[in-house]
Scaffold this active site. Structure first.
Site, PDB file in Angstrom:
ATOM      1  N   LYS A  64       0.826  -1.210   0.000  1.00  0.00           N
ATOM      2  CA  LYS A  64       0.000   0.000   0.000  1.00  0.00           C
ATOM      3  C   LYS A  64       0.858   1.257   0.000  1.00  0.00           C
ATOM      4  O   LYS A  64       0.462   2.297  -0.534  1.00  0.00           O
ATOM      5  CB  LYS A  64      -0.984  -0.030   1.170  1.00  0.00           C
ATOM      6  CG  LYS A  64      -0.355  -0.106   2.561  1.00  0.00           C
ATOM      7  CD  LYS A  64      -0.125   1.252   3.183  1.00  0.00           C
ATOM      8  CE  LYS A  64       0.540   1.148   4.539  1.00  0.00           C
ATOM      9  NZ  LYS A  64       0.630   2.453   5.220  1.00  0.00           N
TER      10      LYS A  64
ATOM     11  N   THR B 126      -3.985   5.457   3.190  1.00  0.00           N
ATOM     12  CA  THR B 126      -2.621   5.863   2.844  1.00  0.00           C
ATOM     13  C   THR B 126      -2.583   6.617   1.523  1.00  0.00           C
ATOM     14  O   THR B 126      -1.718   7.472   1.314  1.00  0.00           O
ATOM     15  CB  THR B 126      -1.696   4.631   2.784  1.00  0.00           C
ATOM     16  OG1 THR B 126      -1.854   3.868   3.981  1.00  0.00           O
ATOM     17  CG2 THR B 126      -0.240   5.031   2.658  1.00  0.00           C
TER      18      THR B 126
END
Length: 342
Positions: free
Chosen positions: A196, A253
């Site tokens: 991620k 994120t």
């Protein structure tokens, strides 16, 4: 770890005094005696005397019972549970240093979202090598440190090979507003956490060059598919990538103004040289180091990673965000679910 140790309030050592390590330590200190180890005497002094960490969490009060030390042996020797919150590039070295002081069989929980350069190993694999016999797991999820320590509602998943131990350890992190789920898919949770960060750089680059909301949504969605392909190829469970450690952490994120990796990508998109960006940061953006490692892991298992490839080209090989996005858009789209590429 014996069940009785949890009933008598296990002693916990958190290794690393950055924003997330400090946030987790402050939570755990509500339940058990907790000490956090840090390199900076200034940070340690602030935690002990002022119950704050102004370097990494300015303006937030920490649990008063949390203590800190710069002495690794002092932190580790009494510990029943070890929580690792150092960057991936320093993870093995920290374990080597503390190994002589850690009592046998103490569980080790990693907060680290990255892969080791060179070996391509996940953090729990490093624990298995350096500390054989110690149960190793990972805590991950969509967790911006300052929001968790401020008490905003959030959730995470703790993954251990033994689901009963995962559930036990989960109680250390649970609060009224911080929900903890358990899993036995250590591989999937760790791979999701590492990937991620790479994809957040990709989204940040798009934001930096002025791409719109549609572009951002496209890249996040295709990143999730890319993450799932690689994660399942190396042994993760497909459902993990639709959960907190996968989709949840990917979304936050890639979109939060507090995300270090998205911030790096955005500044790259605005034309700021990467060395200058990194020099101005207090903490590590794991995605920068992870991008090249991810591609090597993908090559090992024969998985195409177009988004990760373009991020690596920008951060490690002199490409530009504009070329990266042009390269992605020239690839012919296949079947949305079963296609092998972007």
């Amino acid at each position: 770890m014996a069940r009785t140790s949890l009933r008598r309030q296990p002693r916990v050592a958190v290794i690393g005094s950055g924003s997330w390590g400090t946030s987790v330590a402050s939570i755990v200190a509500r339940h058990s005696p907790t000490v956090i180890w840090g390199r900076s005497p200034e940070v340690v002094e602030q935690i002990n005397t002022g119950h704050t960490n102004e370097r990494y969490l300015p303006g937030f009060d920490l649990t008063p019972s949390l203590t800190a030390t710069t002495d690794l042996q002092e932190a580790v020797e009494p510990a029943d549970i070890l929580i690792m919150a150092v960057p991936s590039h320093g993870f093995r070295g920290a374990l080597d240093d503390l190994a002589p002081h850690l009592r046998p069989w103490a569980p080790v929980v990693s907060l680290v979202k990255g892969l080791e350069q060179g070996t391509r190993k996940r953090m729990t694999e490093i624990v298995d090598e350096v500390l054989p016999g110690h149960p190793a797991g990972v805590l991950a999820g969509p967790n911006i440190a300052r929001e968790v320590v401020a008490g905003y509602a959030a959730a995470a998943v703790i993954a251990m090979p033994d689901p009963h131990l995962a559930a036990q350890l989960g109680e250390l992190f649970r609060t009224t507003y911080f929900r903890i789920y358990s899993s036995s898919d250590v591989v999937g949770v760790e791979i999701a956490g590492a990937l991620k960060n790479v994809f957040a750089i990709a989204v940040g680059m798009g934001d930096g060059v002025g791409s719109g909301d549609n572009t951002r949504a496209m890249v996040i969605t295709r990143s999730l598919r890319e993450m799932t392909r690689l994660g399942t190829a190396v042994g993760g469970q497909p459902e993990t990538f639709a959960g907190l450690a996968g989709m949840g952490d990917l979304v936050v994120t890639c979109t939060s103004k507090h995300s270090r990796n998205r911030h790096v990508g955005e500044l790259i998109g605005q034309g700021v040289p990467l060395p200058e960006i990194l020099a101005g940061m207090k903490q590590v953006a794991e995605g920068v180091k992870t991008a090249s490692v991810v591609l090597k892991v993908a090559a090992d298992v024969g998985v195409e990673m177009p988004i990760a490839r373009e991020v690596d080209a920008v951060v490690n090989h002199g490409s530009t965000p504009e070329r990266a996005y042009r390269g992605l858009l020239t690839e012919a789209p296949g079947h949305e679910v079963h296609g092998a590429s972007w």
